[in-house]
Design an enzyme around this catalytic site. Structure first.
Site, PDB file in Angstrom:
ATOM      1  N   LYS A 180       0.773  -1.277  -0.184  1.00  0.00           N
ATOM      2  CA  LYS A 180       0.190  -0.116   0.032  1.00  0.00           C
ATOM      3  C   LYS A 180       0.704   0.869   0.021  1.00  0.00           C
ATOM      4  CE  LYS A 180      -4.590   0.994   0.543  1.00  0.00           C
ATOM      5  NZ  LYS A 180      -5.264  -0.156  -0.314  1.00  0.00           N
ATOM      6  N   ASP A 215      -7.234   4.304  -4.754  1.00  0.00           N
ATOM      7  CA  ASP A 215      -7.587   3.920  -2.969  1.00  0.00           C
ATOM      8  C   ASP A 215      -8.314   5.479  -3.088  1.00  0.00           C
ATOM      9  OD1 ASP A 215      -7.873   2.328  -0.527  1.00  0.00           O
ATOM     10  OD2 ASP A 215      -7.062   3.974   0.089  1.00  0.00           O
TER      11      ASP A 215
END
Ligand code: NDP
Ligand code: 2IT
Length: 449
Positions: free
Chosen positions: A129, A169
Site C-alpha cells: 500500500k 484508493d
C-alpha cells in the site's frame, strides 16, 4: 470474544512494541492473530522459522519527501509512503491513498490487510500500500497533476511490472493514475502498461475495473444472503461514502432489485425512503466533484440531508460501510442491530471497529469482512495486469463474469474454512485463516527470506 492464543501473545506484544503508536496497524494484526491461533494448533510447523513474525514485518518501507509548487507559486511539502509488505505470491500490489490522515501506521495496516486479501483472490499478487498526507480537497486540476508528478518522481524507482504495481484508493482515481502513468513513462522511457492498474482504456486499462470493488462487494453479500435463503428484492440498503466503492456498490444493489436509501461523504449523509437517484449522485461526485449535500438541493422531493449524526441510524436490511477505517462503531452496530439489519458487507478496509464486529457476530448478523468482500477491486486489477501482459483487452461482460466467479470462490473459500476450523458462518475467521495459509505456505516454500 476470541483472544490471541498464548503462543502468539509474545508475537503480538513485539508488534505493538516495535510499531509504537500505530493503532490501526495494531488493530489489523491483532484481528489476524486472533484467528490464526487455530491454524497453529493444526499446523504447528508455522510456529517454526519465525513465519508469523515475518508475516507481520513489511519486507520494505519507503518514506519520501514530495515537494510541489501550488498555483500561487508557493512550495508545498508532503510525505509519501510505499510499504511493500509481502511478495511471496507475486509482485507487490495495492492502492495509493491521498488523504490528510495518512501516516505510516495507516499505510502499514492497509498493506498488511492487502497481503491476505490478495491471497484470497487466488491470483499471483503480493501485498503493498502507498499514499501521502496530501489533501486533494479544493486543489486545482494543475495542482493535482503537479503533485502526482512529484510523487511519481520518487516512487518510479521502487515500482515496475514485475516489482510493485500500485492502483487507486481514497483520493486516487482514474485521473490521478493517468498523471502518475504519464510521469512514469516519461522518467523510464518505457510504455510499461502493467506498472499501474486502474488506467484509462486507451492506456491499457481494464473494462469493469472502476466498477469492480463495489460490484464485487454486492456479489459477495448477495451470495452470503442467498445461502441463508434471503433475497435482495425490495431490501433497504445503506451505503456510507459516495466515492468509487460506494457508487458502484449502490449500482449493483439497485440492479439486484434492492432499494438504496442513504449514502454520505465526510460532511453528512443524504437519505430518501423512496430510493436515491444514482445518476444524480454520479453527476455530483464523479463529474462535478461537489459535496453530497448538493443532492437535496437538486433533487428536492422526499430527499433529506443530515449534517450531524451517524448514517447508521437509518434503519436498513443491508449496511455497506464503504468510506474509511473505523467509521462504524459499537454504538452504530447496536443501532443497526436494534433496527433489524440482516447483513453487513465491508466495502472499505476495516470500517467496523472490533467492538462493532463482535456485536454483529453475537447478534447473528451476516458479516462480510473487507479483506474478502472488497477483494473484487484488486482482483480486477490483477485481470488488468493479465490483459497488459498479453496485450489484450477483454469485453466488459467477460471481465465482469471473471469478477463474479472470483467473488463466489472467495465467498465459498471463507465459508468452507470457517466450517473446517469449527466456526461456521464466521467469515472473519474464514478469511483470515484462508488468506494466512496461502501466504504462509508460499513463504515457507521460499526458505527464510
Ligand atoms: P474515494 O476517494 O473514491 O471515496 C471515499 C469516500 O469516503 C468519500 O465519500 C469520502 O468523503 C469518504 N471518506 C474518506 N475518508 C473519510 C473520513 N476520514 N471520514 C469520513 N468519510 C471519509 O475512495 P474509494 O471509494 O476508492 O475508497 C473507499 C474505501 O474503500 C477505502 O477504505 C478504501 O481503502 C477501500 N477500497 C477501495 C478500493 C478501490 O478499488 N478503490 C478497493 C478496496 C477497498 P469525502 O469526499 O468527504 O472525503
Ligand atoms: O484496497 C484495495 O484493495 C485497493 N485499493 C485496490 C488495490 C489494487 O491494487 O487494485
Amino acid at each position: 470474544m476470541v483472544n490471541v492464543d498464548e503462543k502468539l501473545e509474545p508475537i503480538l506484544n513485539d508488534v505493538l512494541r516495535r510499531n509504537a503508536g500505530e493503532h490501526e496497524f495494531h488493530q489489523a494484526v491483532r484481528e489476524v492473530l486472533e484467528s490464526v491461533g487455530r491454524v497453529i494448533a493444526k499446523r504447528p510447523h508455522y510456529a517454526r522459522n519465525a513465519l508469523i513474525e515475518r508475516i507481520c514485518e513489511p519486507e520494505r518501507q519507503i518514506i519520501f519527501r514530495v515537494p510541489w509548487i501550488d498555483d500561487h507559486g508557493q512550495v508545498q511539502i508532503n510525505r509519501g509512503f510505499r510499504v511493500q509488505f509481502n511478495s511471496a505470491l507475486g509482485p507487490y500490489k495495492g492502492g495509493i491513498r491521498f488523504h490528510p490522515s495518512v501516516n505510516v501506521g495507516i499505510i502499514k495496516f492497509l498493506g498488511f490487510e492487502q497481503t491476505f486479501k490478495n491471497a484470497l483472490t487466488g491470483l499471483p499478487i503480493g501485498g503493498a500500500k502507498g499514499g501521502s498526507d496530501f489533501n486533494p480537497r479544493g486543489r486545482s486540476e494543475t495542482e493535482i497533476m503537479r503533485f502526482c508528478q512529484s510523487f511519481m518522481t520518487e516512487l518510479h524507482r521502487h515500482i515496475g511490472e514485475y516489482v510493485d504495481v500500485p492502483a487507486g484508493d481514497i483520493g486516487v482515481g482514474g485521473r490521478e493514475i493517468g498523471y502518475m502513468f504519464g510521469q512514469y513513462k516519461r522518467l523510464t522511457n518505457r510504455y510499461e502498461a502493467g506498472v499501474l492498474t486502474g488506467k484509462a482504456l486507451f492506456h491499457g486499462g481494464s473494462r469493469a475495473r472502476k466498477e469492480a470493488t463495489g460490484y464485487g462487494a454486492a456479489y459477495f453479500v448477495r451470495r452470503m444472503m442467498q445461502i441463508k435463503g434471503l433475497d435482495l428484492e425490495g431490501r433497504k440498503v445503506v451505503v456510507s461514502g459516495s466515492g468509487n466503492v460506494a457508487i458502484y456498490t449502490m449500482e449493483k444493489f439497485i440492479e439486484f432489485g434492492a432499494k438504496v436509501i442513504a449514502c454520505s461523504d465526510s460532511n453528512g449523509f443524504v437519505y430518501d425512503e423512496n430510493g436515491l437517484d444514482l445518476d444524480l449522485i454520479k453527476e455530483i461526485k464523479e463529474v462535478r466533484r461537489e459535496r453530497i449535500s448538493t443532492y437535496v438541493l437538486r433533487k428536492g422531493g422526499s430527499a433529506r440531508y443530515k449534517e450531524a449524526g451517524s448514517i447508521w441510524t437509518v434503519p436498513c436490511d443491508v449496511a455497506m460501510p464503504s468510506a474509511t477505517q473505523n467509521e462504524l462503531t459499537g454504538k452504530d452496530a447496536k443501532m443497526l442491530i436494534e433496527n433489524g439489519v440482516l447483513a453487513v458487507g465491508e466495502g472499505a478496509n476495516m470500517p467496523s471497529t472490533p467492538d462493532a464486529v463482535r456485536l454483529f457476530q453475537e447478534a447473528g448478523v451476516l458479516f462480510a469482512p473487507g479483506k474478502a468482500a472488497n477483494a473484487g477491486g484488486v482482483a480486477t486489477s490483477a485481470l488488468e495486469m493479465q490483459q497488459n501482459a498479453s496485450r489484450d483487452s477483454w469485453t466488459f461482460e467477460k471481465t465482469e463474469n471473471r469478477l463474479a466467479g472470483i467473488m463466489d470462490n472467495i465467498h465459498d473459500l471463507c465459508a468452507a474454512t470457517a466450517d473446517e476450523y469449527g466456526a461456521p458462518g464466521d467469515y472473519v475467521l474464514g478469511a483470515n485463516i484462508a488468506g494466512f495459509v496461502r501466504v504462509a505456505e508460499a513463504m515457507d516454500a521460499l526458505g527464510v527470506t
